[in-house]
Design a protein around this motif. Structure first.
Motif, short mmCIF file in Angstrom:
data_model
loop_
_atom_site.label_atom_id
_atom_site.label_comp_id
_atom_site.label_asym_id
_atom_site.label_seq_id
_atom_site.Cartn_x
_atom_site.Cartn_y
_atom_site.Cartn_z
N HIS A 98 -11.04 -3.53 4.73
CA HIS A 98 -10.46 -4.21 3.76
C HIS A 98 -9.49 -5.14 4.37
O HIS A 98 -8.54 -5.95 3.56
CB HIS A 98 -9.50 -3.28 2.80
N MET A 99 -9.29 -5.52 5.83
CA MET A 99 -8.68 -6.30 6.43
C MET A 99 -9.78 -7.28 7.19
O MET A 99 -10.79 -6.90 7.61
CB MET A 99 -7.72 -5.92 7.24
N GLU A 169 -8.26 -6.25 -3.80
CA GLU A 169 -7.83 -7.71 -3.84
C GLU A 169 -7.02 -7.97 -4.93
O GLU A 169 -5.98 -8.80 -4.74
CB GLU A 169 -9.17 -8.71 -3.93
N ALA A 170 -7.18 -7.19 -6.10
CA ALA A 170 -6.37 -7.35 -7.23
C ALA A 170 -4.62 -6.82 -6.71
O ALA A 170 -3.98 -7.36 -7.22
CB ALA A 170 -6.58 -6.67 -8.40
N ALA A 171 -4.90 -5.90 -6.06
CA ALA A 171 -3.69 -5.27 -5.74
C ALA A 171 -2.93 -6.33 -4.77
O ALA A 171 -1.50 -6.25 -4.61
CB ALA A 171 -3.84 -3.89 -5.12
N LYS A 172 -3.54 -6.81 -3.92
CA LYS A 172 -2.93 -7.95 -2.90
C LYS A 172 -2.37 -9.08 -3.74
O LYS A 172 -1.40 -9.40 -3.17
CB LYS A 172 -4.05 -8.33 -1.99
N ILE A 173 -3.12 -9.52 -4.69
CA ILE A 173 -2.76 -10.64 -5.55
C ILE A 173 -1.43 -10.38 -6.19
O ILE A 173 -0.64 -11.12 -6.53
CB ILE A 173 -3.62 -10.99 -6.47
N PRO A 177 1.53 -4.54 -0.53
CA PRO A 177 1.41 -4.54 0.79
C PRO A 177 0.40 -3.70 1.42
O PRO A 177 -0.13 -2.65 0.49
CB PRO A 177 2.54 -4.07 1.58
N HIS A 178 -0.42 -3.89 2.55
CA HIS A 178 -1.54 -2.77 2.94
C HIS A 178 -1.22 -1.44 2.94
O HIS A 178 -1.91 -0.73 2.64
CB HIS A 178 -2.27 -3.36 4.37
N ILE A 181 -1.16 0.05 -0.67
CA ILE A 181 -2.28 0.08 -1.06
C ILE A 181 -3.17 1.20 -0.47
O ILE A 181 -3.97 2.05 -1.09
CB ILE A 181 -3.29 -1.34 -0.86
N LEU A 182 -3.13 1.41 0.84
CA LEU A 182 -3.80 2.36 1.47
C LEU A 182 -3.36 3.83 1.07
O LEU A 182 -4.22 4.49 0.58
CB LEU A 182 -3.61 2.39 2.93
N TRP A 183 -2.12 4.04 0.79
CA TRP A 183 -1.46 5.41 0.49
C TRP A 183 -1.49 5.67 -0.93
O TRP A 183 -1.48 7.04 -1.23
CB TRP A 183 -0.07 5.67 1.30
N THR A 184 -1.50 4.88 -1.75
CA THR A 184 -1.20 5.20 -3.15
C THR A 184 -2.47 4.66 -3.95
O THR A 184 -2.63 5.00 -5.39
CB THR A 184 -0.16 4.36 -3.74
#
Length: 280
Positions: A98-99, A169-173, A177-178, A181-184
């Motif tokens: 995802h990066m 991508e929606a979470a990034k918008i 932060p990464h 997104i990763l842990w939750t």
């Protein structure tokens, strides 16, 4: 059609039961032999159940060597390795999936190529590195030398690839932060895969023999496999008392059985999800 199904299904169950018994028979033989005499173990024709349960074999085997210390060492080292590998593999797999960074694909290729190397090829350089760091004969050496696993990285990488990229991508918008997104988000969606890989890693580390034997010479740091060999095979004191050997082998696998009982729900869920994805 119904008649054929009535015949095929029971036959299918009988075949599966037969193969299951064949796979489980060594464990059944080990457990029943823990309560036998040596004569019953070597009897011909073989006898599965003893005439009398010799519970003292368990007590004698437990007190013949510090198996409580060996089990603690194996569980402690294995749990630490599982936790460290999980964190490392999750971060590495997330970065690869995802990066976007220039060396992403070459890094993935290097990881896959390194997985093809035999483990024995890393023993000498690994031993030299641990020796220079002063980590021979320490818990730190046992743990740090196994803190990264290419297998675990690859398994988590495959699990993260199943998450729709649009969700991340929606979470990034939204400004997440990464790390969040990763842990939750990503890890909770792939939790069964972490359980399966963690269980595989725990079993592998708990049963590991060769590498820990190379970097540990202090008996107080022996893991279960090294302890069993040292006291029952190599030392020769109990080499002919196979009843106690079987007894020791039986209670040293108890942590693995307990772990499997509590984790089997997640294992089946992870296997079924993996099967569904592969089938689709």
């Amino acid at each position: 059609m119904r008649v054929g199904s009535m015949i095929v299904r029971p036959l299918h169950h009988v075949i599966l039961a037969a193969f299951s018994f064949i796979m489980a028979f060594p464990f059944i033989w080990m457990i029943t032999s823990a309560f036998k005499t040596n004569d019953e173990i070597w009897a011909y024709p073989p006898v599965l159940l003893p005439d009398k349960l010799l519970w003292e074999n368990i007590s004698k085997a437990w007190h013949a060597a510090p198996f409580d210390l060996y089990v603690f060492n194996s569980v402690f080292v294995s749990v630490c390795i599982v936790l460290i590998q999980t964190v490392n593999s999750a971060m590495m797999a997330y970065a690869l999936v995802h990066m976007r960074f220039p060396l992403g694909r070459p890094l993935l290729a290097i990881i896959l190529v390194s997985y093809m190397l035999p483990g024995a090829a890393t023993y000498l350089p690994g031993y030299i590195i641990l020796s220079n760091l002063g980590l021979i004969d320490t818990y730190g050496g046992l743990i740090i030398s196994n803190s990264v696993s290419v297998f675990t990285i690859f398994m988590i990488y495959q699990a993260f690839r199943q998450i729709p990229r649009e969700v991340v991508e929606a979470a990034k918008i939204d400004g997440a932060p990464h790390r969040r997104i990763l842990w939750t988000m990503v890890i909770p969606l792939t939790a069964p895969y972490f359980v399966v890989t963690g269980l595989i890693t725990f079993i592998e580390m708990y049963n590991n023999y060769l590498w820990p034997s190379l970097i540990t010479h202090n008996p107080d740091l022996y893991l279960v496999s090294a302890g069993l060999r040292s006291f029952f095979i190599e030392g020769g004191a109990y080499g002919m008392n196979w009843a106690q050997v079987m007894a020791a082998s039986s209670f040293t696998i108890l942590p693995l059985l307990i772990l499997f009982i509590f984790a089997q729900k997640f294992i089946m869920k992870g296997v079924s999800q993996s099967y569904g994805v592969n089938k689709g």
